[in-house]
Design an enzyme around this catalytic site. Structure first.
Site, PDB file in Angstrom:
ATOM      1  N   ASP A  29       0.842  -1.198   0.000  1.00 12.71           N
ATOM      2  CA  ASP A  29       0.000   0.000   0.000  1.00 12.71           C
ATOM      3  C   ASP A  29       0.884   1.257   0.000  1.00 12.71           C
ATOM      4  O   ASP A  29       1.310   1.721   1.053  1.00 12.71           O
ATOM      5  CB  ASP A  29      -0.903  -0.058   1.246  1.00 12.71           C
ATOM      6  CG  ASP A  29      -1.865   1.109   1.326  1.00 12.71           C
ATOM      7  OD1 ASP A  29      -1.897   1.920   0.376  1.00 12.71           O
ATOM      8  OD2 ASP A  29      -2.582   1.199   2.339  1.00 12.71           O
ATOM      9  N   ASN A  31       0.249   4.445  -0.725  1.00 15.94           N
ATOM     10  CA  ASN A  31      -0.251   5.729  -0.195  1.00 15.94           C
ATOM     11  C   ASN A  31      -0.967   5.568   1.142  1.00 15.94           C
ATOM     12  O   ASN A  31      -1.661   6.488   1.596  1.00 15.94           O
ATOM     13  CB  ASN A  31      -1.159   6.434  -1.223  1.00 15.94           C
ATOM     14  CG  ASN A  31      -2.393   5.610  -1.534  1.00 15.94           C
ATOM     15  OD1 ASN A  31      -2.550   4.501  -1.019  1.00 15.94           O
ATOM     16  ND2 ASN A  31      -3.278   6.139  -2.350  1.00 15.94           N
ATOM     17  N   ASP A  37      -1.596  -0.736  -4.077  1.00 24.14           N
ATOM     18  CA  ASP A  37      -1.582   0.086  -5.295  1.00 24.14           C
ATOM     19  C   ASP A  37      -0.273  -0.108  -6.063  1.00 24.14           C
ATOM     20  O   ASP A  37       0.646  -0.798  -5.609  1.00 24.14           O
ATOM     21  CB  ASP A  37      -1.797   1.567  -4.947  1.00 24.14           C
ATOM     22  CG  ASP A  37      -0.874   2.006  -3.823  1.00 24.14           C
ATOM     23  OD1 ASP A  37       0.330   1.707  -3.900  1.00 24.14           O
ATOM     24  OD2 ASP A  37      -1.353   2.623  -2.844  1.00 24.14           O
ATOM     25  N   ASP A 106      -3.542  -9.548 -16.247  1.00 23.57           N
ATOM     26  CA  ASP A 106      -4.730 -10.398 -16.285  1.00 23.57           C
ATOM     27  C   ASP A 106      -5.630  -9.854 -17.378  1.00 23.57           C
ATOM     28  O   ASP A 106      -5.715  -8.646 -17.558  1.00 23.57           O
ATOM     29  CB  ASP A 106      -5.454 -10.297 -14.932  1.00 23.57           C
ATOM     30  CG  ASP A 106      -5.974 -11.620 -14.436  1.00 23.57           C
ATOM     31  OD1 ASP A 106      -6.701 -12.254 -15.206  1.00 23.57           O
ATOM     32  OD2 ASP A 106      -5.659 -12.001 -13.291  1.00 23.57           O
ATOM     33  N   ASP A 210      -8.546 -14.957 -18.025  1.00 23.08           N
ATOM     34  CA  ASP A 210      -9.592 -15.330 -17.081  1.00 23.08           C
ATOM     35  C   ASP A 210     -10.672 -16.180 -17.770  1.00 23.08           C
ATOM     36  O   ASP A 210     -11.082 -15.868 -18.897  1.00 23.08           O
ATOM     37  CB  ASP A 210     -10.224 -14.028 -16.559  1.00 23.08           C
ATOM     38  CG  ASP A 210     -11.124 -14.231 -15.371  1.00 23.08           C
ATOM     39  OD1 ASP A 210     -10.609 -14.579 -14.308  1.00 23.08           O
ATOM     40  OD2 ASP A 210     -12.349 -14.037 -15.514  1.00 23.08           O
ATOM     41  N   GLU A 276      -6.682 -19.722 -18.010  1.00 23.65           N
ATOM     42  CA  GLU A 276      -7.431 -20.357 -16.933  1.00 23.65           C
ATOM     43  C   GLU A 276      -8.528 -21.176 -17.610  1.00 23.65           C
ATOM     44  O   GLU A 276      -9.550 -20.641 -18.022  1.00 23.65           O
ATOM     45  CB  GLU A 276      -8.055 -19.307 -16.003  1.00 23.65           C
ATOM     46  CG  GLU A 276      -8.745 -19.946 -14.800  1.00 23.65           C
ATOM     47  CD  GLU A 276      -9.702 -19.011 -14.059  1.00 23.65           C
ATOM     48  OE1 GLU A 276      -9.980 -19.270 -12.895  1.00 23.65           O
ATOM     49  OE2 GLU A 276     -10.194 -18.040 -14.659  1.00 23.65           O
ATOM     50  N   HIS A 337      -5.805 -16.522  -5.997  1.00 23.81           N
ATOM     51  CA  HIS A 337      -6.710 -15.632  -5.253  1.00 23.81           C
ATOM     52  C   HIS A 337      -8.127 -16.194  -5.111  1.00 23.81           C
ATOM     53  O   HIS A 337      -8.963 -15.559  -4.474  1.00 23.81           O
ATOM     54  CB  HIS A 337      -6.755 -14.277  -5.962  1.00 23.81           C
ATOM     55  CG  HIS A 337      -7.274 -14.393  -7.367  1.00 23.81           C
ATOM     56  ND1 HIS A 337      -6.572 -15.026  -8.379  1.00 23.81           N
ATOM     57  CD2 HIS A 337      -8.434 -14.016  -7.912  1.00 23.81           C
ATOM     58  CE1 HIS A 337      -7.283 -15.012  -9.478  1.00 23.81           C
ATOM     59  NE2 HIS A 337      -8.421 -14.404  -9.226  1.00 23.81           N
ATOM     60  N   ASP A 338      -8.399 -17.332  -5.733  1.00 24.14           N
ATOM     61  CA  ASP A 338      -9.729 -17.945  -5.620  1.00 24.14           C
ATOM     62  C   ASP A 338      -9.721 -19.159  -4.697  1.00 24.14           C
ATOM     63  O   ASP A 338     -10.767 -19.772  -4.465  1.00 24.14           O
ATOM     64  CB  ASP A 338     -10.216 -18.423  -6.998  1.00 24.14           C
ATOM     65  CG  ASP A 338     -10.407 -17.275  -7.966  1.00 24.14           C
ATOM     66  OD1 ASP A 338     -10.764 -16.173  -7.513  1.00 24.14           O
ATOM     67  OD2 ASP A 338     -10.205 -17.483  -9.177  1.00 24.14           O
TER      68      ASP A 338
HETATM   69  C1  BGC Z   1     -11.164 -15.237 -11.395  1.00 20.56           C
HETATM   70  C2  BGC Z   1     -12.048 -14.846 -10.254  1.00 20.56           C
HETATM   71  C3  BGC Z   1     -13.172 -14.008 -10.811  1.00 20.56           C
HETATM   72  C4  BGC Z   1     -13.866 -14.734 -11.951  1.00 20.56           C
HETATM   73  C5  BGC Z   1     -14.740 -13.829 -12.750  1.00 20.56           C
HETATM   74  C6  BGC Z   1     -12.094 -16.159 -12.157  1.00 20.56           C
HETATM   75  O1  BGC Z   1     -11.787 -17.310 -12.489  1.00 20.56           O
HETATM   76  O2  BGC Z   1      -9.982 -15.872 -11.039  1.00 20.56           O
HETATM   77  O3  BGC Z   1     -11.371 -14.177  -9.242  1.00 20.56           O
HETATM   78  O4  BGC Z   1     -14.088 -13.746  -9.804  1.00 20.56           O
HETATM   79  O5  BGC Z   1     -12.986 -15.337 -12.851  1.00 20.56           O
HETATM   80  O6  BGC Z   1     -13.965 -12.995 -13.530  1.00 20.56           O
END
Ligand code: BGC
Length: 558
Positions: A29, A31, A37, A106, A210, A276, A337-338
């Site tokens: 972070d 700021n 950020d 991404d 994604d 993905e 992150h999921d």
């Molecule tokens: C991403 C998620 C996101 C979803 C919709 C996914 O597979 O990794 O974090 O919520 O796609 O975009």
């Protein structure tokens, strides 16, 4: 192949790279407003460089309402103000490159935010020129009040949303605020490829794509058949009692993968895309293209559901070599992150995490590390009621105890794995100051688990990652060598061993997954320890009869 001379190597950089995933909201972070950020990230690039990573993947930084923290985009060519602006992004790309590293952005091609001007126009009337940019259908029943078919989304049993203004339904494969674009419309494809070109021209080296497997759907809109499976998982997206044969892995996606690859090919310096997607090996191969002219890499998610045994990994690596031999390049993903934190699956056992890292950085392929894995960050204790994640909010009706018992809580409360990076043992782990509330509370264990403490301890997990990356970056055999697994009959129980070889140079990797000392007879010419989970062994010579301590491993060179 001469060591360190890329001119003589058959490998492209992305075939042998190491990837570190940053979730920008939670990394650093700059700021001090409680939200990570770009300035913050730039201030930590030396940390990544020093560890030895080569490629940094940034979860989305683009402008959007942040209802799904960046995966809901309202402007692909702008940056969300809490992260910075386009000039900050340009500086980020330049700063990563200045350190000899690569940048992967991404890219969310399947859907936009409902706030994207394309959708605003599209939903304004049935004859708006952008109407066909999204997937609109009449509903079923006399009033059209039932969804057009039975398609579910990835997060609920409803893949369609009703729009009162025009009385039609739009398709949304994820959350209801993320309408799916219609890639059968060539204008949409062109607009999205132009977005890729925009960032490629700014120097990004590639993209993480994604839910790429959801982009094209059945154009006859047939119902998906029944399957007895409720919750979708990362490696098998069927769920809500249906098999997604008409909504996932449509053959047109394989064509799109090739078209996307040719967009990357318009630019110099070997750009790349990692998808993905989930599916059986034959499906994955189609994304990669029969002539390796599709997506460059695919995240392989089976490792999210590993068993911590030598037998599981031997079988897994054997299957990879049978199903995806070179020039296919496997990837090793233990978290993102999921997902729940990798440490959770290891019972928060640091010794196990060290062994897994040894495997991840020495098996043939590209390792992908989620921020904080290198210090053993743990799942946070966030309840369904406390969670702000829209996925968790969808499942708030389930009593917490039941959600925990079924393992559902870790799947849907994604914030548990998105807490601020733990830089120091101070307030908020040094992410922001004590008087600022981070967007999601820091894990209370910052005093025990943090970068500053682990940097000082040669035996820490962080220094294990660093030593491993150093070994990988030094030994070409680990980057691009062949892999030969030693047969189960030739190694003791609980032991996994394999040889990596390139240009006549060999490395032997031996791992004891068990909780007993194991004797291993080393029949190779590799005897010098170049890495050991116990740093005290580094540099020593190993005899032919090795004693492997419980949960430990080594790399030996000849
Ligand atoms: C991403 C998620 C996101 C979803 C919709 C996914 O597979 O990794 O974090 O919520 O796609 O975009």
């Amino acid at each position: 192949m001469a060591k360190g001379n890329p001119m003589l190597s058959a490998y492209k950089w992305w075939q042998k790279t190491t990837v570190y995933q940053i979730y920008p909201r939670s990394f650093a972070d700059g700021n001090n407003d409680g939200v990570g950020d770009i300035q913050g990230i730039i201030s930590k690039l030396d940390y990544l460089k020093d560890m030895g990573f080569e490629t940094v993947w940034f979860s989305p930084l683009y402008k959007g309402p942040q209802a799904d923290h960046g995966y809901d985009i309202s402007d692909y060519c702008a940056i969300s103000p809490e992260y910075g602006d386009v000039s900050d992004a340009e500086r980020l790309i330049a700063e990563v490159h200045a350190r000899g590293m690569k940048v992967a952005f991404d890219m969310v091609m399947n859907h936009t935010s409902v706030e994207h001007p394309w959708f605003q126009e599209s939903r304004s009337s049935c004859d708006n020129p952008k109407r066909d940019w999204y997937i609109w259908r009449d509903g079923k029943g006399s009033q059209g009040s039932q969804p057009p078919n039975n398609w579910s989304s990835f997060v609920t049993d409803r893949g369609w949303q009703y729009d009162t203004k025009t009385g039609q339904w739009y398709c949304a494969s994820f959350f209801e605020f993320q309408p799916d674009l219609n890639y059968d419309n060539p204008e949409v494809k062109k607009a999205m490829f132009d977005v890729l070109r925009f960032w490629l021209a700014k120097g990004v080296d590639g993209f993480r794509l994604d839910i790429f497997h959801a982009i094209h759907k059945d154009d006859q809109f047939r119902d998906n058949p029944f399957r007895f499976k409720f919750f979708p998982t990362e490696d098998d997206h069927d769920g809500y009692f249906q098999s997604r044969i008409h909504t996932v892995n449509h053959p047109k996606n394989f064509v799109l993968a090739k078209e996307l690859r040719s967009v990357l090919g318009e630019f110099d310096k070997d750009r790349f895309a990692v998808g993905e997607v989930a599916g059986k090996p034959e499906v994955i191969k189609q994304y990669l293209g029969e002539s390796h002219d599709g997506l460059n890499l695919i995240f392989m998610f089976e490792t999210l559901r590993f068993k911590f045994t030598a037998a599981w990994f031997r079988d897994f690596l054997q299957r990879l070599e049978t199903e995806f031999p070179y020039p296919y390049i496997p990837t090793y993903v233990f978290g993102n992150h999921d997902q729940q934190r990798f440490m959770k699956k290891l019972g928060n056992d640091v010794a196990k995490a060290k062994l897994m890292a040894l495997l991840q950085f020495t098996a043939r392929g590209v390792p992908v590390t989620y921020y904080g894995e290198e210090i053993g960050m743990k799942n946070a204790n966030i309840s369904l009621n406390m969670a702000g994640d829209p996925l968790a909010r969808l499942y708030r009706w389930i009593p917490q105890k039941i959600a925990d018992k079924l393992g559902l809580a870790d799947l849907v409360i994604r914030e548990r794995a998105r807490t601020p990076m733990q830089w120091t043992g101070g307030p908020n782990g040094g992410f922001c100051s004590a008087d600022v509330r981070p967007w999601v509370a820091s894990n209370p264990d910052v005093a025990e688990v943090n970068v500053a403490t682990q940097q000082k301890d040669p035996a820490s997990l962080l220094n294990t990652y660093k030593r491993l990356l150093h070994a990988r970056n030094t030994h070409v055999a680990l980057q691009e060598g062949t892999i030969r697994l030693l047969d189960a009959g030739d190694v003791p129980a609980d032991v996994l061993a394999y040889v990596r070889e390139s240009g006549g140079k060999k490395l032997l990797i031996v791992m004891n997954f068990g909780n007993k000392v194991r004797k291993f007879r080393n029949r190779t010419t590799c005897t010098q320890v170049v890495f050991a989970t116990d740093p005290g062994l580094q540099g020593q010579l190993a005899g032919a009869d090795m004693r492997l301590q419980p949960c430990s491993g080594v790399i030996l060179k000849d």
